[in-house]
Design a protein around this motif. Structure first.
Motif, mmCIF file in Angstrom:
data_model
loop_
_atom_site.group_PDB
_atom_site.id
_atom_site.type_symbol
_atom_site.label_atom_id
_atom_site.label_comp_id
_atom_site.label_asym_id
_atom_site.label_seq_id
_atom_site.Cartn_x
_atom_site.Cartn_y
_atom_site.Cartn_z
ATOM 1 N N VAL A 281 12.589 43.308 -45.534
ATOM 2 C CA VAL A 281 13.130 43.634 -44.201
ATOM 3 C C VAL A 281 14.101 44.808 -44.287
ATOM 4 O O VAL A 281 14.086 45.704 -43.429
ATOM 5 N N LEU A 282 14.939 44.832 -45.317
ATOM 6 C CA LEU A 282 15.900 45.925 -45.477
ATOM 7 C C LEU A 282 15.193 47.259 -45.736
ATOM 8 O O LEU A 282 15.611 48.299 -45.214
ATOM 9 N N ILE A 283 14.123 47.240 -46.527
ATOM 10 C CA ILE A 283 13.371 48.471 -46.770
ATOM 11 C C ILE A 283 12.764 48.992 -45.471
ATOM 12 O O ILE A 283 12.857 50.180 -45.162
ATOM 13 N N LEU A 284 12.136 48.092 -44.698
ATOM 14 C CA LEU A 284 11.535 48.511 -43.436
ATOM 15 C C LEU A 284 12.596 49.036 -42.470
ATOM 16 O O LEU A 284 12.400 50.061 -41.803
ATOM 17 N N GLY A 285 13.735 48.339 -42.399
ATOM 18 C CA GLY A 285 14.795 48.763 -41.490
ATOM 19 C C GLY A 285 15.402 50.096 -41.886
ATOM 20 O O GLY A 285 15.594 50.980 -41.051
ATOM 21 N N ALA A 286 15.700 50.252 -43.179
ATOM 22 C CA ALA A 286 16.288 51.504 -43.650
ATOM 23 C C ALA A 286 15.318 52.666 -43.472
ATOM 24 O O ALA A 286 15.712 53.768 -43.088
ATOM 25 N N ASN A 287 14.036 52.418 -43.742
ATOM 26 C CA ASN A 287 13.038 53.484 -43.587
ATOM 27 C C ASN A 287 12.883 53.868 -42.115
ATOM 28 O O ASN A 287 12.736 55.050 -41.777
ATOM 29 N N TYR A 288 12.927 52.872 -41.219
ATOM 30 C CA TYR A 288 12.812 53.145 -39.778
ATOM 31 C C TYR A 288 13.988 53.984 -39.289
ATOM 32 O O TYR A 288 13.815 54.968 -38.553
ATOM 33 N N ILE A 289 15.196 53.599 -39.711
ATOM 34 C CA ILE A 289 16.383 54.353 -39.300
ATOM 35 C C ILE A 289 16.329 55.772 -39.853
ATOM 36 O O ILE A 289 16.629 56.748 -39.146
ATOM 37 N N SER A 290 15.914 55.911 -41.116
ATOM 38 C CA SER A 290 15.823 57.241 -41.721
ATOM 39 C C SER A 290 14.776 58.098 -41.024
ATOM 40 O O SER A 290 14.965 59.294 -40.810
ATOM 41 N N ARG A 291 13.660 57.488 -40.650
ATOM 42 C CA ARG A 291 12.602 58.229 -39.956
ATOM 43 C C ARG A 291 13.078 58.734 -38.591
ATOM 44 O O ARG A 291 12.725 59.836 -38.163
ATOM 45 N N LYS A 292 13.900 57.907 -37.919
ATOM 46 C CA LYS A 292 14.356 58.272 -36.579
ATOM 47 C C LYS A 292 15.515 59.266 -36.590
ATOM 48 O O LYS A 292 15.715 60.011 -35.629
ATOM 49 N N THR A 293 16.286 59.267 -37.682
ATOM 50 C CA THR A 293 17.496 60.095 -37.700
ATOM 51 C C THR A 293 17.387 61.327 -38.579
ATOM 52 O O THR A 293 18.263 62.189 -38.533
ATOM 53 N N SER A 294 16.352 61.399 -39.419
ATOM 54 C CA SER A 294 16.221 62.560 -40.297
ATOM 55 C C SER A 294 14.747 62.783 -40.614
ATOM 56 O O SER A 294 13.879 62.031 -40.184
ATOM 57 N N GLU A 295 14.507 63.808 -41.407
ATOM 58 C CA GLU A 295 13.135 64.109 -41.807
ATOM 59 C C GLU A 295 12.808 63.528 -43.175
ATOM 60 O O GLU A 295 11.736 63.768 -43.717
ATOM 61 N N HIS A 296 13.707 62.743 -43.717
ATOM 62 C CA HIS A 296 13.505 62.148 -45.033
ATOM 63 C C HIS A 296 13.255 60.658 -44.873
ATOM 64 O O HIS A 296 14.098 59.933 -44.330
ATOM 65 N N TYR A 297 12.114 60.185 -45.335
ATOM 66 C CA TYR A 297 11.804 58.755 -45.265
ATOM 67 C C TYR A 297 10.726 58.436 -46.296
ATOM 68 O O TYR A 297 10.069 59.319 -46.837
ATOM 69 N N LEU A 298 10.559 57.134 -46.539
ATOM 70 C CA LEU A 298 9.651 56.684 -47.595
ATOM 71 C C LEU A 298 8.210 56.646 -47.110
ATOM 72 O O LEU A 298 7.304 57.072 -47.808
ATOM 73 N N PHE A 299 7.990 56.129 -45.908
ATOM 74 C CA PHE A 299 6.623 56.048 -45.365
ATOM 75 C C PHE A 299 6.706 56.021 -43.841
ATOM 76 O O PHE A 299 7.755 55.835 -43.266
#
Length: 299
Positions: A281-299
Protein backbone atom coordinates in the motif's frame (compact mmCIF):
# COMPACT_ATOMS: atom_id res chain seq x y z
CA UNK A 1 7.89 -7.55 -31.86
CA UNK A 2 7.23 -11.25 -31.28
CA UNK A 3 8.87 -13.18 -28.46
CA UNK A 4 11.09 -14.94 -30.99
CA UNK A 5 12.39 -11.65 -32.40
CA UNK A 6 12.88 -10.24 -28.91
CA UNK A 7 14.88 -13.32 -27.93
CA UNK A 8 17.07 -13.13 -31.02
CA UNK A 9 17.68 -9.41 -30.56
CA UNK A 10 18.66 -9.57 -26.88
CA UNK A 11 19.30 -13.25 -26.13
CA UNK A 12 22.59 -12.57 -24.34
CA UNK A 13 20.94 -10.02 -22.06
CA UNK A 14 18.22 -12.53 -21.20
CA UNK A 15 20.85 -15.17 -20.47
CA UNK A 16 22.64 -12.75 -18.14
CA UNK A 17 19.35 -12.05 -16.36
CA UNK A 18 18.45 -15.75 -16.09
CA UNK A 19 20.26 -16.46 -12.76
CA UNK A 20 18.54 -13.50 -11.11
CA UNK A 21 15.14 -14.53 -12.51
CA UNK A 22 15.63 -18.10 -11.28
CA UNK A 23 16.57 -16.79 -7.83
CA UNK A 24 13.34 -14.82 -7.50
CA UNK A 25 11.22 -17.64 -8.93
CA UNK A 26 12.66 -20.29 -6.63
CA UNK A 27 13.06 -18.29 -3.42
CA UNK A 28 10.37 -15.60 -3.70
CA UNK A 29 7.54 -16.63 -6.03
CA UNK A 30 7.40 -20.40 -5.61
CA UNK A 31 7.18 -20.25 -1.76
CA UNK A 32 4.22 -17.86 -1.98
CA UNK A 33 1.80 -20.78 -2.02
CA UNK A 34 2.74 -21.26 1.63
CA UNK A 35 0.87 -18.10 2.70
CA UNK A 36 -2.24 -20.25 2.85
CA UNK A 37 -1.17 -21.46 6.30
CA UNK A 38 -1.90 -17.95 7.62
CA UNK A 39 -5.56 -18.91 7.38
CA UNK A 40 -5.09 -22.31 8.98
CA UNK A 41 -4.11 -23.76 12.33
CA UNK A 42 -1.14 -25.33 10.61
CA UNK A 43 0.05 -28.67 11.90
CA UNK A 44 3.34 -29.89 10.39
CA UNK A 45 2.26 -33.51 10.90
CA UNK A 46 -1.02 -33.04 9.00
CA UNK A 47 0.37 -30.82 6.28
CA UNK A 48 -1.17 -27.89 4.44
CA UNK A 49 -3.97 -29.89 2.84
CA UNK A 50 -5.25 -31.38 6.08
CA UNK A 51 -4.74 -28.55 8.59
CA UNK A 52 -7.81 -26.90 10.08
CA UNK A 53 -9.02 -23.67 8.47
CA UNK A 54 -9.48 -20.77 10.90
CA UNK A 55 -9.99 -17.87 8.50
CA UNK A 56 -8.73 -14.52 9.76
CA UNK A 57 -8.33 -15.61 13.39
CA UNK A 58 -4.56 -15.07 13.39
CA UNK A 59 -4.93 -11.54 12.03
CA UNK A 60 -7.54 -10.76 14.71
CA UNK A 61 -5.17 -12.14 17.32
CA UNK A 62 -2.40 -9.86 16.04
CA UNK A 63 -4.52 -6.70 16.04
CA UNK A 64 -5.94 -7.45 19.50
CA UNK A 65 -2.55 -8.20 21.04
CA UNK A 66 -1.88 -5.73 23.87
CA UNK A 67 1.59 -4.95 22.50
CA UNK A 68 0.51 -4.48 18.87
CA UNK A 69 0.58 -0.68 18.89
CA UNK A 70 3.87 -0.62 20.80
CA UNK A 71 5.43 -2.91 18.19
CA UNK A 72 3.94 -0.85 15.36
CA UNK A 73 5.27 2.38 16.91
CA UNK A 74 8.77 1.01 17.38
CA UNK A 75 8.91 -0.40 13.85
CA UNK A 76 7.66 2.81 12.25
CA UNK A 77 9.87 5.10 14.32
CA UNK A 78 13.04 3.12 13.57
CA UNK A 79 12.10 2.97 9.88
CA UNK A 80 11.38 6.70 9.74
CA UNK A 81 14.68 7.48 11.45
CA UNK A 82 16.43 5.38 8.82
CA UNK A 83 14.62 7.23 6.04
CA UNK A 84 15.34 10.66 7.49
CA UNK A 85 18.98 10.09 8.48
CA UNK A 86 20.24 6.93 6.77
CA UNK A 87 18.67 7.37 3.33
CA UNK A 88 20.30 10.78 2.60
CA UNK A 89 23.72 9.61 3.86
CA UNK A 90 24.71 7.68 0.69
CA UNK A 91 23.57 10.61 -1.45
CA UNK A 92 25.72 13.07 0.48
CA UNK A 93 28.71 10.71 0.42
CA UNK A 94 28.31 10.17 -3.32
CA UNK A 95 28.19 13.92 -3.95
CA UNK A 96 31.32 14.43 -1.85
CA UNK A 97 33.17 11.59 -3.59
CA UNK A 98 32.17 13.00 -6.94
CA UNK A 99 34.16 16.12 -6.11
CA UNK A 100 37.36 14.18 -5.42
CA UNK A 101 39.66 14.49 -8.42
CA UNK A 102 42.55 12.24 -7.34
CA UNK A 103 41.62 8.77 -8.63
CA UNK A 104 43.77 6.82 -6.15
CA UNK A 105 42.45 8.78 -3.17
CA UNK A 106 38.85 8.40 -4.39
CA UNK A 107 39.12 4.62 -4.88
CA UNK A 108 40.77 4.21 -1.49
CA UNK A 109 37.95 6.07 0.24
CA UNK A 110 35.36 4.01 -1.63
CA UNK A 111 37.00 0.75 -0.61
CA UNK A 112 37.16 1.78 3.05
CA UNK A 113 33.49 2.82 3.00
CA UNK A 114 32.36 -0.44 1.38
CA UNK A 115 34.06 -2.70 3.92
CA UNK A 116 31.54 -2.37 6.80
CA UNK A 117 28.79 -3.72 4.52
CA UNK A 118 30.54 -7.10 4.46
CA UNK A 119 30.83 -7.28 8.24
CA UNK A 120 28.17 -9.40 9.92
CA UNK A 121 25.64 -7.75 12.21
CA UNK A 122 26.83 -10.21 14.85
CA UNK A 123 30.30 -8.66 14.76
CA UNK A 124 29.03 -5.08 14.61
CA UNK A 125 26.63 -5.57 17.52
CA UNK A 126 29.27 -7.38 19.57
CA UNK A 127 31.67 -4.49 18.96
CA UNK A 128 28.98 -1.96 19.89
CA UNK A 129 28.17 -3.81 23.10
CA UNK A 130 31.84 -3.98 24.10
CA UNK A 131 32.22 -0.23 23.48
CA UNK A 132 29.03 0.79 25.27
CA UNK A 133 28.81 -1.55 28.24
CA UNK A 134 29.43 -0.28 31.76
CA UNK A 135 33.22 -0.43 31.27
CA UNK A 136 33.30 0.27 27.56
CA UNK A 137 35.41 2.92 25.86
CA UNK A 138 32.47 5.09 24.78
CA UNK A 139 30.95 4.89 28.24
CA UNK A 140 34.24 6.03 29.76
CA UNK A 141 34.39 8.95 27.33
CA UNK A 142 30.87 10.01 28.32
CA UNK A 143 31.89 9.90 31.97
CA UNK A 144 35.06 11.86 31.22
CA UNK A 145 32.95 14.63 29.69
CA UNK A 146 31.27 15.13 33.06
CA UNK A 147 28.01 13.34 32.40
CA UNK A 148 26.54 11.20 35.21
CA UNK A 149 26.85 7.46 35.23
CA UNK A 150 24.81 6.26 32.26
CA UNK A 151 24.27 2.80 30.83
CA UNK A 152 24.20 3.45 27.09
CA UNK A 153 22.77 0.04 26.24
CA UNK A 154 20.06 0.23 28.88
CA UNK A 155 18.84 3.76 28.25
CA UNK A 156 15.57 3.67 26.29
CA UNK A 157 16.00 7.27 25.15
CA UNK A 158 19.27 6.39 23.36
CA UNK A 159 18.32 3.07 21.79
CA UNK A 160 16.76 4.36 18.55
CA UNK A 161 19.70 6.69 17.97
CA UNK A 162 22.23 3.89 18.46
CA UNK A 163 20.38 1.67 15.97
CA UNK A 164 20.27 4.45 13.38
CA UNK A 165 23.98 5.23 13.76
CA UNK A 166 24.81 1.56 13.34
CA UNK A 167 22.85 1.43 10.09
CA UNK A 168 24.61 4.53 8.76
CA UNK A 169 28.06 3.22 9.65
CA UNK A 170 27.43 -0.20 8.12
CA UNK A 171 25.63 0.53 4.86
CA UNK A 172 25.94 4.22 3.96
CA UNK A 173 29.14 3.59 2.01
CA UNK A 174 27.67 0.62 0.17
CA UNK A 175 24.62 2.67 -0.76
CA UNK A 176 26.77 5.14 -2.68
CA UNK A 177 27.28 2.62 -5.49
CA UNK A 178 23.96 3.35 -7.19
CA UNK A 179 24.33 7.10 -6.84
CA UNK A 180 27.91 7.10 -8.13
CA UNK A 181 26.70 5.12 -11.14
CA UNK A 182 23.96 7.69 -11.71
CA UNK A 183 26.50 10.52 -11.39
CA UNK A 184 28.72 8.86 -14.00
CA UNK A 185 25.82 9.00 -16.43
CA UNK A 186 25.45 12.79 -16.27
CA UNK A 187 26.67 14.44 -19.46
CA UNK A 188 29.90 16.48 -18.94
CA UNK A 189 28.52 18.99 -21.45
CA UNK A 190 26.03 20.18 -18.84
CA UNK A 191 28.85 21.11 -16.47
CA UNK A 192 30.85 22.73 -19.27
CA UNK A 193 27.87 24.88 -20.21
CA UNK A 194 27.38 25.84 -16.58
CA UNK A 195 31.04 26.85 -16.28
CA UNK A 196 30.68 29.05 -19.34
CA UNK A 197 27.73 30.75 -17.63
CA UNK A 198 29.88 31.36 -14.56
CA UNK A 199 28.38 28.73 -12.23
CA UNK A 200 30.58 27.63 -9.34
CA UNK A 201 30.80 24.06 -8.00
CA UNK A 202 27.98 24.53 -5.52
CA UNK A 203 25.68 25.97 -8.18
CA UNK A 204 26.54 23.13 -10.55
CA UNK A 205 25.68 20.62 -7.85
CA UNK A 206 22.45 22.39 -6.98
CA UNK A 207 21.16 22.94 -10.52
CA UNK A 208 22.66 20.00 -12.45
CA UNK A 209 23.81 17.13 -10.24
CA UNK A 210 20.88 16.93 -7.83
CA UNK A 211 18.16 17.30 -10.52
CA UNK A 212 19.85 14.56 -12.57
CA UNK A 213 19.92 12.32 -9.49
CA UNK A 214 16.31 12.99 -8.59
CA UNK A 215 14.87 10.11 -10.62
CA UNK A 216 17.16 7.61 -8.87
CA UNK A 217 16.44 9.16 -5.47
CA UNK A 218 12.66 9.03 -5.90
CA UNK A 219 12.62 5.44 -7.15
CA UNK A 220 14.85 4.22 -4.30
CA UNK A 221 12.74 6.15 -1.78
CA UNK A 222 9.54 4.55 -3.07
CA UNK A 223 11.11 1.10 -2.84
CA UNK A 224 12.40 1.95 0.62
CA UNK A 225 8.88 2.77 1.80
CA UNK A 226 7.83 -0.71 0.74
CA UNK A 227 10.25 -2.10 3.33
CA UNK A 228 9.11 0.21 6.12
CA UNK A 229 8.02 -2.67 8.39
CA UNK A 230 11.11 -4.77 7.64
CA UNK A 231 14.00 -4.07 9.99
CA UNK A 232 17.18 -6.09 10.45
CA UNK A 233 16.27 -8.93 12.80
CA UNK A 234 19.88 -9.70 13.71
CA UNK A 235 20.58 -6.13 14.77
CA UNK A 236 17.46 -5.63 16.90
CA UNK A 237 17.57 -9.09 18.45
CA UNK A 238 21.18 -8.74 19.59
CA UNK A 239 21.04 -5.09 20.66
CA UNK A 240 17.77 -5.51 22.54
CA UNK A 241 17.55 -6.44 26.20
CA UNK A 242 14.73 -6.60 28.77
CA UNK A 243 15.38 -3.02 29.94
CA UNK A 244 14.83 -1.54 26.45
CA UNK A 245 12.23 -4.02 25.20
CA UNK A 246 9.61 -1.29 25.23
CA UNK A 247 11.45 0.51 22.42
CA UNK A 248 13.30 -2.44 20.85
CA UNK A 249 10.46 -4.87 20.09
CA UNK A 250 9.62 -4.78 16.37
CA UNK A 251 7.64 -7.11 14.11
CA UNK A 252 10.68 -9.15 13.09
CA UNK A 253 11.71 -9.94 16.66
CA UNK A 254 8.08 -10.48 17.71
CA UNK A 255 7.55 -12.98 14.88
CA UNK A 256 10.57 -14.95 16.03
CA UNK A 257 9.57 -15.03 19.68
CA UNK A 258 5.79 -15.43 19.39
CA UNK A 259 5.70 -17.45 16.21
CA UNK A 260 8.84 -19.40 15.37
CA UNK A 261 10.05 -20.28 18.87
CA UNK A 262 6.57 -21.43 19.90
CA UNK A 263 6.03 -23.35 16.67
CA UNK A 264 3.09 -21.14 15.69
CA UNK A 265 3.96 -20.88 12.01
CA UNK A 266 0.46 -19.79 11.00
CA UNK A 267 0.61 -16.77 13.28
CA UNK A 268 4.10 -15.86 12.03
CA UNK A 269 2.89 -16.11 8.42
CA UNK A 270 -0.10 -13.89 9.16
CA UNK A 271 2.23 -11.21 10.53
CA UNK A 272 4.38 -11.51 7.40
CA UNK A 273 1.33 -11.01 5.17
CA UNK A 274 0.34 -7.96 7.20
CA UNK A 275 3.81 -6.45 6.76
CA UNK A 276 3.78 -7.15 3.03
CA UNK A 277 0.31 -5.63 2.65
CA UNK A 278 1.38 -2.44 4.42
CA UNK A 279 4.48 -2.19 2.25
CA UNK A 280 2.46 -2.75 -0.92
CA UNK A 281 0.00 0.00 0.00
CA UNK A 282 2.84 2.41 0.83
CA UNK A 283 4.56 1.74 -2.51
CA UNK A 284 1.33 2.36 -4.43
CA UNK A 285 0.58 5.50 -2.42
CA UNK A 286 4.07 6.95 -2.70
CA UNK A 287 4.21 6.19 -6.43
CA UNK A 288 0.78 7.81 -6.96
CA UNK A 289 1.80 10.96 -5.10
CA UNK A 290 5.10 11.11 -7.00
CA UNK A 291 3.33 10.65 -10.33
CA UNK A 292 0.92 13.49 -9.54
CA UNK A 293 3.48 15.92 -8.16
CA UNK A 294 6.56 15.29 -10.30
CA UNK A 295 7.85 13.57 -13.39
CA UNK A 296 9.71 10.95 -11.37
CA UNK A 297 7.87 7.75 -10.46
CA UNK A 298 8.33 3.99 -10.42
CA UNK A 299 5.43 2.91 -12.64
Amino acid sequence: MTLTKLWKADKYLYLMALPGMLYFIVFHYFPMWGIVIAFQEYDPFQGVMSSEWVGADHFVRLFKHPDFWMIMRNTLVISMLNIVFFFPAPIILALLLNEVRTAFFKKTIQTVMYLPHFVSWIVICALSISLMNSEGLLTEWVHALGYPQVQLLMDKSLFWGIITLQNIWKDAGWGTILFLAALAGISPELYESAKVDGANRWQQTLHITIPCLMNTIVILLILRLGQVLNISFDQLYIMGNPLVKEVAEVFDTYVYQAGVLQGNFSYATAIGIFKSAVGFVLILGANYISRKTSEHYLF
